[in-house]
Motif scaffolding. Structure first.
Motif, PDB file in Angstrom:
ATOM      1  N   LYS A  89      -6.074  -8.649  -3.574  1.00 42.81           N
ATOM      2  CA  LYS A  89      -5.949  -7.608  -2.542  1.00 42.81           C
ATOM      3  C   LYS A  89      -4.493  -7.461  -2.104  1.00 42.81           C
ATOM      4  N   GLY A  90      -3.774  -8.584  -2.053  1.00 39.17           N
ATOM      5  CA  GLY A  90      -2.378  -8.553  -1.631  1.00 39.17           C
ATOM      6  C   GLY A  90      -1.499  -7.787  -2.601  1.00 39.17           C
ATOM      7  N   ILE A  91      -1.619  -8.082  -3.899  1.00 42.90           N
ATOM      8  CA  ILE A  91      -0.758  -7.430  -4.889  1.00 42.90           C
ATOM      9  C   ILE A  91      -1.107  -5.945  -5.022  1.00 42.90           C
ATOM     10  N   ASN A  92      -2.386  -5.600  -4.744  1.00 41.32           N
ATOM     11  CA  ASN A  92      -2.809  -4.202  -4.839  1.00 41.32           C
ATOM     12  C   ASN A  92      -2.499  -3.401  -3.574  1.00 41.32           C
ATOM     13  N   GLY A  93      -2.012  -4.097  -2.527  1.00 42.81           N
ATOM     14  CA  GLY A  93      -1.784  -3.400  -1.257  1.00 42.81           C
ATOM     15  C   GLY A  93      -3.067  -2.811  -0.705  1.00 42.81           C
ATOM     16  N   ALA A  94      -4.180  -3.514  -0.926  1.00 40.16           N
ATOM     17  CA  ALA A  94      -5.496  -2.998  -0.529  1.00 40.16           C
ATOM     18  C   ALA A  94      -5.639  -2.958   0.993  1.00 40.16           C
ATOM     19  N   PRO A  95      -6.358  -1.949   1.519  1.00 39.48           N
ATOM     20  CA  PRO A  95      -6.509  -1.836   2.971  1.00 39.48           C
ATOM     21  C   PRO A  95      -7.299  -2.979   3.598  1.00 39.48           C
ATOM     22  N   ASP A  96      -8.066  -3.697   2.782  1.00 40.78           N
ATOM     23  CA  ASP A  96      -8.856  -4.815   3.311  1.00 40.78           C
ATOM     24  C   ASP A  96      -8.173  -6.160   3.118  1.00 40.78           C
ATOM     25  N   PHE A  97      -6.882  -6.152   2.783  1.00 44.62           N
ATOM     26  CA  PHE A  97      -6.181  -7.428   2.561  1.00 44.62           C
ATOM     27  C   PHE A  97      -6.247  -8.317   3.799  1.00 44.62           C
ATOM     28  N   THR A 157       6.059 -11.717  -6.421  1.00 45.85           N
ATOM     29  CA  THR A 157       5.622 -10.981  -7.605  1.00 45.85           C
ATOM     30  C   THR A 157       5.728  -9.479  -7.369  1.00 45.85           C
ATOM     31  N   ALA A 158       5.296  -9.046  -6.185  1.00 45.63           N
ATOM     32  CA  ALA A 158       5.383  -7.619  -5.842  1.00 45.63           C
ATOM     33  C   ALA A 158       6.831  -7.142  -5.849  1.00 45.63           C
ATOM     34  N   ALA A 159       7.728  -8.010  -5.406  1.00 47.22           N
ATOM     35  CA  ALA A 159       9.159  -7.662  -5.340  1.00 47.22           C
ATOM     36  C   ALA A 159       9.875  -7.905  -6.666  1.00 47.22           C
ATOM     37  N   LYS A 160       9.123  -8.412  -7.675  1.00 50.94           N
ATOM     38  CA  LYS A 160       9.717  -8.773  -8.981  1.00 50.94           C
ATOM     39  C   LYS A 160      10.893  -9.744  -8.807  1.00 50.94           C
ATOM     40  N   ASP A 161      10.707 -10.698  -7.893  1.00 47.54           N
ATOM     41  CA  ASP A 161      11.744 -11.679  -7.581  1.00 47.54           C
ATOM     42  C   ASP A 161      11.379 -13.016  -8.242  1.00 47.54           C
TER      43      ASP A 161
END
Length: 328
Positions: free
Chosen positions: A216-224, A272-276
């Motif tokens: 949910k976090g990596i997908n930016g899901a509204p239910d995260f 991971t989201a920031a590709k860091d």
């Protein structure tokens, strides 16, 4: 790992509890993925059916191959009815939704009759009543999710998980009564088995919720936030379990350590989201160090049975499995 809290009856209980709890967890996730049209829906559905295969094998190991096949047919059918409910919801087909609910209600009666025919210690009406609660919890978790009541959805998800764990206990008790010579109780007191069951259940739930929260976090899901909230509520329950044995200070210390390691997984998702890549590596390093810190905490609480190095080694697969699930 080896277990001292071990007997035929306790192993049966733990097996059924863990498989049925996993069923509830995977069913909720599959229904979410289905309504979202997620790319991994077929994979989640396959995991749910694989869980059904494991349950069928467990039934077959007690009652024979024929009973295992009959169980699998019934069990797979009820999963199909939940899929029908999701499909009807996506089409805004109210009649289709009600038809699926009617089939699920009828299934409870059929499944109850099947279990009573196999084991007279289980009454068809009691089983049907228990399955009514199971259906209600899964449907509530799904409907709340569709209606964007995410807090309600994850509250119902946790209730569904706990309820099916309990159902596993009920089934195991009935089987042990039926075959007392096959499933013996030597070497495991009721209190010790209850402890094993409670910790197995909470730690297994942690694994499932952690994987889901990271997705949910990596997908930016509204239910995260709600998924993360369920994961933290599980931590509260684990901390309460530690407190019940070792006292308030130990419970607080455990909670601090446990929530810190959850934070490291969150850091990994963010990196991971920031590709860091540097911060991803830092997060993994912190998780590996955490194993040593957590091992030292457990050894200080129970020096005769916990060694820091053993705990650190045992937590490495946990980290590797969650990271692998997320990276994949």
């Amino acid at each position: 790992h080896t277990y001292s809290i071990k007997s035929g009856s306790s192993d049966l209980r733990i097996t059924l509890e863990s498989l049925l709890g996993e069923h509830a967890e995977l069913a909720v996730i599959a229904m979410q993925k289905g309504i979202d049209g997620a790319a991994d829906f077929n994979d989640v559905a396959a995991a749910l059916l694989a869980n059904g295969d494991d349950l069928s094998a467990a039934v077959g190991s007690v009652y024979g191959e024929g009973a295992g096949k009959a169980f699998k047919g019934l069990w797979s059918t009820h999963i199909g009815f939940f899929v029908d409910y999701v499909t009807a919801t996506s089409k805004k087909d109210q009649m289709g939704r009600q038809a699926a609910l009617d089939k699920l209600a009828k299934y409870g009666t059929d499944f109850g009759a099947f279990l009573e025919s196999a084991n007279p210690n289980l009454k068809a009406t009691d089983v049907a009543e228990g399955l009514k609660a199971h259906v209600s919890q899964l449907i509530e978790a799904f409907d709340d999710y569709v209606n964007k009541d995410y807090a309600g959805a994850y509250k119902a998800e946790r209730e569904a998980y706990a309820h099916m764990m309990h159902f596993g206990h009920v089934l195991a008790d009935a089987i042990v009564k039926q075959y007392p010579d096959k499933f013996t109780n030597e070497g495991a007191s009721v209190a010790s088995v209850d402890l094993r069951s409670a910790l197995d259940g909470l730690l297994s739930e942690h694994g499932g919720l952690a994987v889901l929260a990271m997705q949910k976090g990596i997908n930016g899901a509204p239910d995260f936030d709600a998924a993360a909230g369920a994961l933290m509520a599980n931590s509260d329950d684990l901390s309460a379990a530690i407190t019940s044995v070792y006292g308030t200070d130990a419970g607080k210390a455990f909670k601090g350590l446990w929530n810190t390691h959850i934070g490291f997984f969150v850091d990994y998702v963010k990196a991971t989201a920031a590709k860091d890549e540097v911060k991803r590596k830092e997060s993994l390093d912190k998780l590996n160090q955490y194993g040593t810190d957590f091992g030292a905490f457990l050894e200080s609480a129970n020096p005769n049975n916990f060694k820091t190095t053993d705990i650190a080694a045992a937590l490495k697969p946990h980290v590797a499995q969650l990271i692998s699930a997320f990276d994949s």
